[in-house]
Design a protein around this motif. Sequence first.
Motif, mmCIF file in Angstrom:
data_model
loop_
_atom_site.group_PDB
_atom_site.id
_atom_site.type_symbol
_atom_site.label_atom_id
_atom_site.label_comp_id
_atom_site.label_asym_id
_atom_site.label_seq_id
_atom_site.Cartn_x
_atom_site.Cartn_y
_atom_site.Cartn_z
ATOM 1 N N ALA A 1 0.839 -1.202 0.000
ATOM 2 C CA ALA A 1 0.000 0.000 0.000
ATOM 3 C C ALA A 1 0.876 1.255 0.000
ATOM 4 C CB ALA A 1 -0.922 0.005 1.224
ATOM 5 N N GLY A 2 1.994 1.178 0.732
ATOM 6 C CA GLY A 2 2.928 2.303 0.745
ATOM 7 C C GLY A 2 3.595 2.487 -0.597
ATOM 8 N N ALA A 3 3.846 1.371 -1.320
ATOM 9 C CA ALA A 3 4.445 1.450 -2.662
ATOM 10 C C ALA A 3 3.474 2.140 -3.619
ATOM 11 C CB ALA A 3 4.807 0.048 -3.157
ATOM 12 N N ASP A 4 2.193 1.797 -3.517
ATOM 13 C CA ASP A 4 1.180 2.464 -4.352
ATOM 14 C C ASP A 4 1.217 3.972 -4.094
ATOM 15 O OD1 ASP A 4 0.450 -0.094 -5.008
ATOM 16 O OD2 ASP A 4 -1.491 -0.045 -3.974
ATOM 17 N N GLU A 5 1.230 4.317 -2.825
ATOM 18 C CA GLU A 5 1.172 5.733 -2.468
ATOM 19 C C GLU A 5 2.435 6.463 -2.918
ATOM 20 O OE1 GLU A 5 -1.036 7.851 1.161
ATOM 21 O OE2 GLU A 5 0.549 6.481 1.784
ATOM 22 N N LEU A 6 3.580 5.791 -2.756
ATOM 23 C CA LEU A 6 4.839 6.407 -3.175
ATOM 24 C C LEU A 6 4.858 6.618 -4.690
ATOM 25 C CD1 LEU A 6 7.673 7.439 -2.452
ATOM 26 C CD2 LEU A 6 8.503 5.074 -2.678
ATOM 27 N N ALA A 7 4.411 5.612 -5.450
ATOM 28 C CA ALA A 7 4.421 5.735 -6.910
ATOM 29 C C ALA A 7 3.523 6.895 -7.348
ATOM 30 C CB ALA A 7 3.954 4.422 -7.541
ATOM 31 N N VAL A 8 2.370 7.026 -6.697
ATOM 32 C CA VAL A 8 1.434 8.103 -7.048
ATOM 33 C C VAL A 8 2.055 9.463 -6.727
ATOM 34 C CG1 VAL A 8 -0.753 9.158 -6.344
ATOM 35 C CG2 VAL A 8 -0.664 6.721 -6.896
ATOM 36 N N ARG A 9 2.698 9.568 -5.580
ATOM 37 C CA ARG A 9 3.323 10.837 -5.209
ATOM 38 C C ARG A 9 4.465 11.197 -6.155
ATOM 39 N NH1 ARG A 9 1.858 12.165 0.078
ATOM 40 N NH2 ARG A 9 -0.395 12.010 -0.032
ATOM 41 N N VAL B 1 -3.020 12.356 -12.004
ATOM 42 C CA VAL B 1 -2.250 11.169 -11.627
ATOM 43 C C VAL B 1 -3.188 9.983 -11.484
ATOM 44 C CG1 VAL B 1 -0.731 10.145 -9.901
ATOM 45 C CG2 VAL B 1 -0.587 12.594 -10.390
ATOM 46 N N ARG B 2 -2.759 8.834 -12.059
ATOM 47 C CA ARG B 2 -3.535 7.604 -11.871
ATOM 48 C C ARG B 2 -2.598 6.486 -11.490
ATOM 49 N NH1 ARG B 2 -7.384 5.671 -16.334
ATOM 50 N NH2 ARG B 2 -7.819 4.253 -14.624
ATOM 51 N N LEU B 3 -3.061 5.635 -10.616
ATOM 52 C CA LEU B 3 -2.333 4.411 -10.303
ATOM 53 C C LEU B 3 -2.755 3.373 -11.344
ATOM 54 C CD1 LEU B 3 -0.441 2.995 -8.244
ATOM 55 C CD2 LEU B 3 -2.513 2.205 -7.095
ATOM 56 N N LEU B 4 -1.821 3.042 -12.272
ATOM 57 C CA LEU B 4 -2.172 2.096 -13.330
ATOM 58 C C LEU B 4 -2.228 0.670 -12.802
ATOM 59 C CD1 LEU B 4 -0.146 3.157 -16.493
ATOM 60 C CD2 LEU B 4 -2.534 3.607 -15.924
ATOM 61 N N ALA C 1 4.287 -1.297 -8.231
ATOM 62 C CA ALA C 1 3.220 -0.316 -8.406
ATOM 63 C C ALA C 1 3.623 0.612 -9.546
ATOM 64 C CB ALA C 1 3.013 0.491 -7.128
ATOM 65 N N VAL C 2 2.670 0.949 -10.415
ATOM 66 C CA VAL C 2 2.957 1.832 -11.547
ATOM 67 C C VAL C 2 1.938 2.969 -11.538
ATOM 68 C CG1 VAL C 2 3.217 2.038 -14.042
ATOM 69 C CG2 VAL C 2 3.810 -0.116 -12.894
ATOM 70 N N ALA C 3 2.453 4.208 -11.542
ATOM 71 C CA ALA C 3 1.569 5.373 -11.583
ATOM 72 C C ALA C 3 1.952 6.221 -12.776
ATOM 73 C CB ALA C 3 1.689 6.189 -10.295
ATOM 74 N N PRO D 1 4.804 14.808 -18.564
ATOM 75 C CA PRO D 1 4.197 13.523 -18.191
ATOM 76 C C PRO D 1 5.238 12.598 -17.561
ATOM 77 C CG PRO D 1 3.560 14.144 -20.421
ATOM 78 C CD PRO D 1 4.624 15.120 -19.994
ATOM 79 N N ALA D 2 4.807 11.739 -16.668
ATOM 80 C CA ALA D 2 5.750 10.860 -15.984
ATOM 81 C C ALA D 2 5.099 9.515 -15.701
ATOM 82 C CB ALA D 2 6.203 11.501 -14.671
ATOM 83 N N VAL D 3 5.937 8.476 -15.749
ATOM 84 C CA VAL D 3 5.518 7.150 -15.299
ATOM 85 C C VAL D 3 6.457 6.762 -14.167
ATOM 86 C CG1 VAL D 3 5.253 4.719 -15.910
ATOM 87 C CG2 VAL D 3 4.733 6.502 -17.600
#
Lengths: 187, 272
Positions: free
Chosen positions: A112-120, A155-158, A146-148, A138-140
């Motif tokens: 869950a922290g990885a998701d949040e970090l990728a989004v940030r 921003v979207r969490l892909l 986790a991929v955002a 644009p950024a990936v």
Amino acid sequence: MTDASPPTSAPGSDPHSGRLAERQAELVAALVAGGPPPAGFAPGPLAATRAALLRKRAGEVARHWPLLAAGLGARWATTFARWAADRPTAGSLRDGWDLARALHERGVLPPAGADELAVREAGLRYDGRRAPRPRRLPAVTRADGAVAVQIAGRVRLLRPAPRPPAPPHADGDGAADAAGSAAWISD
Amino acid sequence: MTGPSGVGIGWRPEIAGFVAELPGLRFVEVVAESVPAKGPLPSGLAQLRERAVTVVPHGVRLSLGGAEPVDPARVAHLAAVAQRVDAPLVSEHIAFVRAGGLEAGHLLPLPRSREAVDVVCANVARAQAELPVPLALEPIAALVDWPDDELDEADFLTEILDRTGALLLLDVANVYANARNRGTDPLTLLDRLPLDRVAYAHVAGGAEHGGYYHDTHTDPVPPPVLELVGALCARRRPPALLLERDGGYPPAAALRSELDALAATAGFPAVT
């Protein structure tokens, strides 16, 4: 409003007089930056104050990084306190960011922290020293699977980071994950 | 813009829905630093203003007790928020929150010295010169005392209030916490404070950790704090009582019963 009277202290009447700025700085350094205990302060109350400040700070960082905190569950308070004990705050956003990166480097960032970090990371550029700034291009970004993606500021969490299979005795630590994810993905 | 009256609650985004549905509510407090100086107000807060609920901005980062002069930008923000919500007054703490370029992250106590009194009075005067409304000062709960206190707490606070003309925001839970942690009698302090200067009073919950009572704002209000509210009201009832809750939010029924208990103790109408 009533005007304050002019200062009335007689300089020299007190050995500490005129040193308030210095003494306040010593106290804060001892409480948040691992500085030596200032002379004359009882160690017990100093330690209790230090612990109380860390608890308060952990709560504030958890509000800015709800998935990181929820992902660590019952370990959040001690993980944060160990990391933050001698690090003065750089603000809750950066504190959580620095901690998430440190956990990522050590391979112990919860999904869950990885998701949040990728989004940030997708939304803001952060060099670890100055306030994070919005990305112009644009950024990936990725963190532990986790991929955002960020396009034109949105921003979207892909893809979320893979979750390990549920342990046989789930303790509910991650219960807030699902509820919190949706809020964060929308930018 | 009427002054605070009756039982109020600290407005926080997490409980905005709960607060919005309190039918008898006439008074809330909002953390001043959480309200933008421009742009839309947080929506729940705007609705309370439409209902003519009194909103008091409560500063937590001004550092009026800091040895450096108070930051004019922070004072300007507090003044702007006061105007935005048409506040009858604002409040801040007798404390410092930063020094030597480091943020402490929370309110730290001052030495009860003449020098500290001078520092606070000078900063309060600087703030008052820019604020559109009166300022109420809140004494804090402190786990640590400075080694060289010259004044006791009542003399320290009374001198600051006398010299600045500020109102008193009396936090009953802080009085309880300090007395318990120092092994003193909270009633002795109540008897020596200028209770006629109280603009409103704070009440909050706390818990014991490691041998100290912590004013956490994330736990229920314990019975002895409620008893102290009763003792305060028996001496001189403040115009308003405000429940502070900053986290660990309980179910709505539990918060309602805390508000009801405050109202019953003080003889104010229930707001729930």
